[in-house]
Design a protein around this motif. Structure first.
Motif, PDB file in Angstrom:
ATOM      1  N   SER A  28      10.877 -22.363 -17.309  1.00 11.09           N
ATOM      2  CA  SER A  28      10.374 -21.260 -17.876  1.00 11.09           C
ATOM      3  C   SER A  28      11.142 -20.166 -18.202  1.00 11.09           C
ATOM      4  O   SER A  28      11.112 -19.441 -19.188  1.00 11.09           O
ATOM      5  CB  SER A  28       9.086 -20.718 -16.992  1.00 11.09           C
ATOM      6  N   ASP A  29      12.272 -19.893 -17.423  1.00  8.09           N
ATOM      7  CA  ASP A  29      13.326 -19.027 -17.749  1.00  8.09           C
ATOM      8  C   ASP A  29      14.173 -19.502 -18.936  1.00  8.09           C
ATOM      9  O   ASP A  29      14.559 -18.273 -19.550  1.00  8.09           O
ATOM     10  CB  ASP A  29      14.267 -18.908 -16.628  1.00  8.09           C
ATOM     11  N   ARG A  30      14.332 -20.575 -19.205  1.00  5.99           N
ATOM     12  CA  ARG A  30      15.183 -21.014 -20.251  1.00  5.99           C
ATOM     13  C   ARG A  30      14.457 -20.615 -21.800  1.00  5.99           C
ATOM     14  O   ARG A  30      15.020 -20.243 -22.542  1.00  5.99           O
ATOM     15  CB  ARG A  30      15.099 -22.634 -20.592  1.00  5.99           C
ATOM     16  N   HIS A  31      13.081 -20.632 -21.466  1.00  3.85           N
ATOM     17  CA  HIS A  31      12.369 -19.914 -22.882  1.00  3.85           C
ATOM     18  C   HIS A  31      12.329 -18.458 -23.010  1.00  3.85           C
ATOM     19  O   HIS A  31      11.676 -18.153 -23.922  1.00  3.85           O
ATOM     20  CB  HIS A  31      11.041 -20.699 -22.705  1.00  3.85           C
ATOM     21  N   GLN A  32      12.629 -17.859 -21.969  1.00  2.00           N
ATOM     22  CA  GLN A  32      12.478 -16.313 -22.040  1.00  2.00           C
ATOM     23  C   GLN A  32      14.025 -15.762 -21.564  1.00  2.00           C
ATOM     24  O   GLN A  32      14.074 -15.155 -20.698  1.00  2.00           O
ATOM     25  CB  GLN A  32      11.603 -15.738 -21.048  1.00  2.00           C
ATOM     26  N   TYR A 327      26.055 -14.057 -22.253  1.00  3.96           N
ATOM     27  CA  TYR A 327      25.343 -14.558 -21.667  1.00  3.96           C
ATOM     28  C   TYR A 327      24.195 -15.333 -22.628  1.00  3.96           C
ATOM     29  O   TYR A 327      23.789 -16.524 -22.402  1.00  3.96           O
ATOM     30  CB  TYR A 327      24.211 -13.662 -21.010  1.00  3.96           C
ATOM     31  N   ALA A 328      24.039 -14.552 -23.699  1.00  3.34           N
ATOM     32  CA  ALA A 328      23.065 -15.137 -24.763  1.00  3.34           C
ATOM     33  C   ALA A 328      23.886 -16.452 -25.371  1.00  3.34           C
ATOM     34  O   ALA A 328      23.018 -17.715 -25.564  1.00  3.34           O
ATOM     35  CB  ALA A 328      22.758 -14.323 -25.999  1.00  3.34           C
ATOM     36  N   SER A 329      25.095 -16.366 -25.708  1.00  7.28           N
ATOM     37  CA  SER A 329      25.648 -17.617 -26.273  1.00  7.28           C
ATOM     38  C   SER A 329      25.715 -18.806 -25.127  1.00  7.28           C
ATOM     39  O   SER A 329      25.730 -19.759 -25.652  1.00  7.28           O
ATOM     40  CB  SER A 329      27.040 -17.431 -26.531  1.00  7.28           C
ATOM     41  N   ARG A 330      25.966 -18.459 -24.045  1.00  3.78           N
ATOM     42  CA  ARG A 330      26.224 -19.468 -23.048  1.00  3.78           C
ATOM     43  C   ARG A 330      24.757 -19.785 -22.704  1.00  3.78           C
ATOM     44  O   ARG A 330      24.657 -21.427 -22.896  1.00  3.78           O
ATOM     45  CB  ARG A 330      26.739 -18.656 -21.576  1.00  3.78           C
ATOM     46  N   ALA A 331      23.710 -19.120 -22.813  1.00  2.00           N
ATOM     47  CA  ALA A 331      22.584 -19.721 -22.624  1.00  2.00           C
ATOM     48  C   ALA A 331      21.936 -20.734 -23.908  1.00  2.00           C
ATOM     49  O   ALA A 331      21.385 -21.639 -23.597  1.00  2.00           O
ATOM     50  CB  ALA A 331      21.251 -18.477 -22.529  1.00  2.00           C
ATOM     51  N   GLN A 332      22.533 -20.199 -24.901  1.00  6.68           N
ATOM     52  CA  GLN A 332      22.167 -20.943 -26.311  1.00  6.68           C
ATOM     53  C   GLN A 332      23.266 -22.324 -26.220  1.00  6.68           C
ATOM     54  O   GLN A 332      22.603 -23.321 -26.591  1.00  6.68           O
ATOM     55  CB  GLN A 332      22.714 -20.184 -27.461  1.00  6.68           C
ATOM     56  N   GLU A 334      24.042 -23.756 -23.640  1.00  6.35           N
ATOM     57  CA  GLU A 334      23.455 -24.580 -22.492  1.00  6.35           C
ATOM     58  C   GLU A 334      22.271 -25.201 -22.889  1.00  6.35           C
ATOM     59  O   GLU A 334      21.954 -26.348 -22.876  1.00  6.35           O
ATOM     60  CB  GLU A 334      23.005 -23.694 -21.263  1.00  6.35           C
ATOM     61  N   HIS A 335      21.344 -24.479 -23.841  1.00  8.53           N
ATOM     62  CA  HIS A 335      20.058 -25.012 -24.268  1.00  8.53           C
ATOM     63  C   HIS A 335      20.578 -26.190 -25.557  1.00  8.53           C
ATOM     64  O   HIS A 335      19.911 -27.344 -25.262  1.00  8.53           O
ATOM     65  CB  HIS A 335      19.347 -23.919 -25.076  1.00  8.53           C
ATOM     66  N   ILE A 336      21.500 -25.945 -25.997  1.00 10.24           N
ATOM     67  CA  ILE A 336      21.796 -27.011 -27.193  1.00 10.24           C
ATOM     68  C   ILE A 336      22.418 -28.262 -26.333  1.00 10.24           C
ATOM     69  O   ILE A 336      22.256 -29.326 -26.630  1.00 10.24           O
ATOM     70  CB  ILE A 336      23.260 -26.546 -27.987  1.00 10.24           C
ATOM     71  N   ALA A 337      23.392 -27.991 -25.393  1.00  7.45           N
ATOM     72  CA  ALA A 337      23.802 -29.102 -24.530  1.00  7.45           C
ATOM     73  C   ALA A 337      22.866 -30.107 -23.840  1.00  7.45           C
ATOM     74  O   ALA A 337      22.798 -31.041 -23.460  1.00  7.45           O
ATOM     75  CB  ALA A 337      24.885 -28.551 -23.431  1.00  7.45           C
ATOM     76  N   PHE A 338      21.819 -29.151 -23.307  1.00  6.72           N
ATOM     77  CA  PHE A 338      20.723 -30.181 -22.692  1.00  6.72           C
ATOM     78  C   PHE A 338      19.293 -30.349 -23.512  1.00  6.72           C
ATOM     79  O   PHE A 338      18.381 -30.546 -22.689  1.00  6.72           O
ATOM     80  CB  PHE A 338      20.504 -29.126 -21.221  1.00  6.72           C
ATOM     81  N   LEU A 345      12.602 -30.850 -26.711  1.00 10.26           N
ATOM     82  CA  LEU A 345      12.660 -31.477 -25.323  1.00 10.26           C
ATOM     83  C   LEU A 345      14.073 -31.825 -24.578  1.00 10.26           C
ATOM     84  O   LEU A 345      15.104 -31.646 -25.532  1.00 10.26           O
ATOM     85  CB  LEU A 345      12.114 -33.051 -25.475  1.00 10.26           C
ATOM     86  N   PRO A 346      14.031 -31.832 -23.460  1.00  6.63           N
ATOM     87  CA  PRO A 346      15.317 -32.243 -22.657  1.00  6.63           C
ATOM     88  C   PRO A 346      15.993 -33.231 -23.361  1.00  6.63           C
ATOM     89  O   PRO A 346      15.239 -34.219 -23.978  1.00  6.63           O
ATOM     90  CB  PRO A 346      14.819 -32.321 -21.425  1.00  6.63           C
ATOM     91  N   ASN A 347      17.083 -33.379 -23.617  1.00  4.55           N
ATOM     92  CA  ASN A 347      17.877 -34.520 -24.286  1.00  4.55           C
ATOM     93  C   ASN A 347      18.232 -35.265 -22.963  1.00  4.55           C
ATOM     94  O   ASN A 347      18.025 -35.265 -21.906  1.00  4.55           O
ATOM     95  CB  ASN A 347      19.014 -33.998 -25.058  1.00  4.55           C
ATOM     96  N   ARG A 348      19.151 -36.457 -23.693  1.00  5.69           N
ATOM     97  CA  ARG A 348      19.528 -37.623 -22.667  1.00  5.69           C
ATOM     98  C   ARG A 348      20.273 -37.076 -21.250  1.00  5.69           C
ATOM     99  O   ARG A 348      19.844 -37.170 -20.252  1.00  5.69           O
ATOM    100  CB  ARG A 348      20.242 -38.450 -23.412  1.00  5.69           C
TER     101      ARG A 348
END
Ligand code: C2E
Ligand code: CA
Ligand code: CA
Length: 771
Positions: A28-32, A327-332, A334-338, A345-348
């Motif tokens: 939920s945090d990932r999406h906000q 933070y934003a680029s790290r979050a991004q 992280e989001h791309i990585a996962f 959806l979550p990736n492999r």
């Protein structure tokens, strides 16, 4: 399939394990992220501003403290000076007195009758006003009566002494008692004679009072100690006196006060008499270098502090923004990585981390969970026919349907391509799994609207229950794959839950596939091609042969192609096997240039790039007329006709290679192929021939043959095992027939022996017993 499985397992093993904090990232945090970021941003700014302002306050506090300290030290110094000045003043008066009181003439003159007042003025009285600024002088006779008085430089009435008589008593007594005695340690060290001093108030004015005996300097005049005439000097400590202090010692505004004004922050030292009675205070305006400095620099300091605060705030804001960007680029990142970029959806990587975490949590607890592998049944067809944008749309819709089909605590991920995986969290039972899987299968069976085209796919699901059937991720993945394979081979659009027997079957498949690989290498010993003769129904002449593969397994003996072709297709071995068959058959076919040779082709082969070119090259190399070749393809392959298979078959037909539709009637929607697809022949499946003799079977055979003939397509009946079947097919107008009634498959040598007779179409040959 084992290929795929092995690839998957190795991918599982090589993937770096994620740290637990990466796993527990709250979805939920990932999406906000902006919410967290602005919170962190505000916190960062507040902290840095507080630190900056605190630093400024600290600097100011240190400055104020050090100013205060220097003021304190200065005050103490002033007090020391004041005390020293007082004691020195007393000393000065006594010292001045001694210039005249230790003198034979003075002894004689103060004892003379009558007194030579002029002489006394000049030497003991007014002279002190001029010479030593002593305000008043009194001379007392041995009985302490005043015989001379000088006030403010003028001789006055000795009776004026009465104004200070009471204040001078103790000093006079002191002098009388100590006269003639050796110096006591209380005496001032620089003094030549005894004396006593005090600070007293005379008519409300503070004053130094000093008493000295008038003694012989030569010692030639005998005096009774304690009965000498006394010289009393008075110096008023008034404004004039202290004014000098201001000038000489920097005690600004020094003056006498009965009580100091503490509120006005005056510095003061008490003026104490010899008996410690409080006479009043010496007060002055203290020199405060610190406060002066502070008051001088205060405006600049204030301005500096304001500027510094502004600077810190600006710096913090800038820093905060930078941090937020980071933070934003790290979050991004992280989001791309996962996450899978297409479906969100979550990736492999994330799925595997979550699977590991779920596994480690499940140990030691009774709760179990289920791992599901979901494979879309017809994704490739959709992707090939409608294009990639439609394929992407389909995957997104699948992701959303999967997400809505499971509980919030469950996990769904896209592993890649059309592979999805789910974790159904504990507690889970097979009834619940069945329910969820059926729901998933049915939501994915619903039509998809892809760019205006209604499309249907389906999904097969392999399920494994953990930790019951696997202690680690790769083990579970392998078993979910086995169950998925089973679901697909049982007809797709269904789910299968793994059980240990399936593992044995998979083991068998793996061994079998490995042996088949060995057989292809050892082809001359283990593989053989046999030829099933095909006859013209009308003339009974042999028109062609169908090449069939035989595998003589070193331990298992003869293995049916029905069994091993399937494994060869799944493992990809069919490509090498198929190539060998083609070349072998082409080399044999030179022996019977007048016979048509039919070769079975698997869809996996027909899908290969440059398949048609390779066939044409081999035909050429073997010097075989393409018209002699017929390729047998099943319906499943033709369903894929828009893709590579269609292109390959079209190219082959253009080069005079014939295409036959094998096992006709077994698949679905068969009749449309006769009409739409360009095939040269249909081969009626053995199951239809078997059912001849029944009214329904006869009717079906009749319909198929009529349909083919009316579309100018040749018809061959497969698996003819009796004369009745053969006669019936002839009557219906079936063009050709094959089957044990006519001949079993023959080796090259057998075929060469039999060929000459059959080519003539003799009926006797048809009565051969089935092999
Ligand atoms: P298919 O293409 O339908 O081949 C005909 C099968 O029917 C052959 O079985 C043949 O031996 C058998 N057969 C012929 N006459 C009769 C009969 O009167 N009664 C019965 N019950 N069977 C009859 P085989 O050789 O075991 O092959 C089985 C299947 O394996 C073939 O079915 C074909 O799909 C596949 N196959 C065989 N050889 C090859 C090959 O070289 N390449 C590929 N891709 N598939 C092959
Ligand atoms: Ca065939
Ligand atoms: Ca067949």
């Amino acid at each position: 399939m084992l290929h795929v499985l092995r690839r998957r397992v190795s991918r599982c093993l090589t993937l770096k394990a994620l740290s637990p904090d990466q796993i527990t990232i709250d979805e939920s945090d990932r999406h906000q992220p902006s919410k967290i970021l602005s919170h962190q941003y505000r916190r960062g700014i507040t902290v840095s501003t507080i630190v900056g302002v605190a630093t400024i306050i600290l600097v100011i506090a240190i400055m104020i403290w050090s100013a205060h300290e220097s003021d304190r030290i200065s005050r103490e110094r002033d007090a020391d000076i004041a005390a020293t000045v007082l004691s020195q003043s007393i000393e000065r008066v006594a010292h001045a007195q001694e210039s005249s009181t230790i003198w034979d003439d003075a002894v004689l003159k103060t004892a003379a009758q009558p007194l030579d007042l002029d002489w006394i003025d000049l030497n003991l009285g007014t002279w002190f006003w001029d010479y030593a600024a002593i305000d008043e002088v009194y001379i007392l006779d041995p009985s302490n009566l005043p015989i001379y008085a000088m006030q403010q430089g003028r001789r006055t009435n000795p009776a004026n002494y009465m104004a200070l008589r009471a204040q001078s008593v103790s000093a006079i007594e002191n002098v009388r008692n100590t006269s003639g005695k050796p110096h006591s340690k209380n005496d001032m060290p620089v003094m030549l004679s005894h004396g006593a001093s005090d600070i007293v108030t005379i008519n409300g004015r503070p004053a130094i009072l000093s008493v000295k005996p008038i003694v012989s300097d030569s010692g030639e005049i005998s005096q009774i100690p304690g009965s000498e005439a006394l010289h009393v000097g008075v110096v008023y400590l008034d404004r004039g006196y202290f004014g000098q202090l201001s000038d000489q010692y920097g005690l600004h505004g020094a003056r006498y006060k009965r009580t100091p004004n503490l509120a006005a922050k005056e510095a003061h030292v008490p003026l104490l008499g010899v008996n410690q009675e409080l006479i009043g205070y010496l007060v002055w305006r203290p020199f405060a270098p610190g406060a002066d400095v502070i008051s001088t620099i205060a405006p600049a300091l204030g301005l500096g502090a304001i500027l510094a605060v502004c600077f810190i705030v600006a710096l913090s804001l800038r820093l905060g923004r930078r941090t937020m960007d980071l933070y934003a680029s790290r979050a991004q990142a992280e989001h791309i990585a996962f996450h899978d970029q297409l479906t969100g959806l979550p990736n492999r990587a994330q799925f595997e981390a979550v699977l590991d975490a779920t596994l480690s949590q499940s140990f030691g607890r009774s709760g179990s969970f289920a791992l599901l592998f979901v494979d879309l049944d017809r994704f490739k067809i959709i992707n090939d026919t409608l294009g990639h944008p439609a394929g992407d749309l389909l995957l997104k819709e699948v992701a959303s349907r999967l997400t809505s089909a499971i509980r919030a605590s469950d996990i769904v991920a896209r592993l890649g391509g059309d592979e999805f995986a789910l974790i159904l969290k504990s507690p889970i039972g097979s009834a619940i799994i069945d329910g969820i899987c059926s729901r998933i299968v049915s939501v994915l069976a619903e039509p998809f609207d892809l760019l205006g085209v209604q499309s249907y796919i389906g999904a097969s699901i392999g399920v494994v229950i953990a930790p019951q059937y696997g202690a680690d991720r790769s083990e579970l993945a392998r078993k979910a794959d086995i169950a998925l394979y089973r679901a697909k081979s049982e007809g797709r659009s269904r789910h299968v839950i793994f059980n240990p027997q399936m593992d044995q079957a998979a083991q068998f498949r793996e061994n079998f596939t490995r042996d088949l690989g060995g057989a292809i290498v050892d082809c001359e010993n283990q593989l053989q091609i046999v030829y099933l003769p095909i006859f013209c129904a009308a003339t009974c002449a042999m028109t062609g042969v169908e090449a069939l593969i035989r595998w003589n397994h070193p331990e298992r003996g003869n293995v049916s192609p029905d069994t091993f072709i399937k494994f060869a297709e799944e493992s990809g071995l069919i490509e090498d096997l198929g190539d060998w068959i083609f070349r072998k058959v082409f080399s044999d076919a030179k022996l019977w240039p007048d016979l048509r040779i039919a070769i079975n082709v698997s869809p996996v082969q027909a899908r290969q790039k440059h398949f048609s070119e390779r066939i044409m090259r081999w035909l050429k190399d073997a010097d075989i007329n393409p018209k002699q070749l017929e390729l047998e393809i099943t319906e499943t392959a033709l369903m894929d006709s828009n893709s590579e298979i269609g292109a390959n078959l079209k190219a082959l037909r253009a080069n005079n290679v014939r295409i036959a539709l094998d096992d006709f009637g077994v698949g679905f929607s068969s009749l449309s192929y006769i009409r739409d697809i360009a095939v040269d022949r249909i081969k009626i499946d053995r199951s239809f021939v078997v059912s001849s003799g029944t009214s329904k079977g006869d009717a079906l055979l009749e319909a198929i043959i009529k349909l083919a003939r009316s579309n100018n397509i040749d018809v061959t009946a497969e698996g003819v095992e009796s004369q009745e079947q053969f006669e019936f097919l002839r009557r219906l107008g079936c063009h050709e027939a094959q089957g044990y009634y006519l001949s079993s498959p023959l080796s090259v040598a057998e075929l060469l022996r039999a060929q000459s007779g059959w080519a003539t179409g003799s009926h006797e040959l048809l009565k051969r017993p089935a092999a």
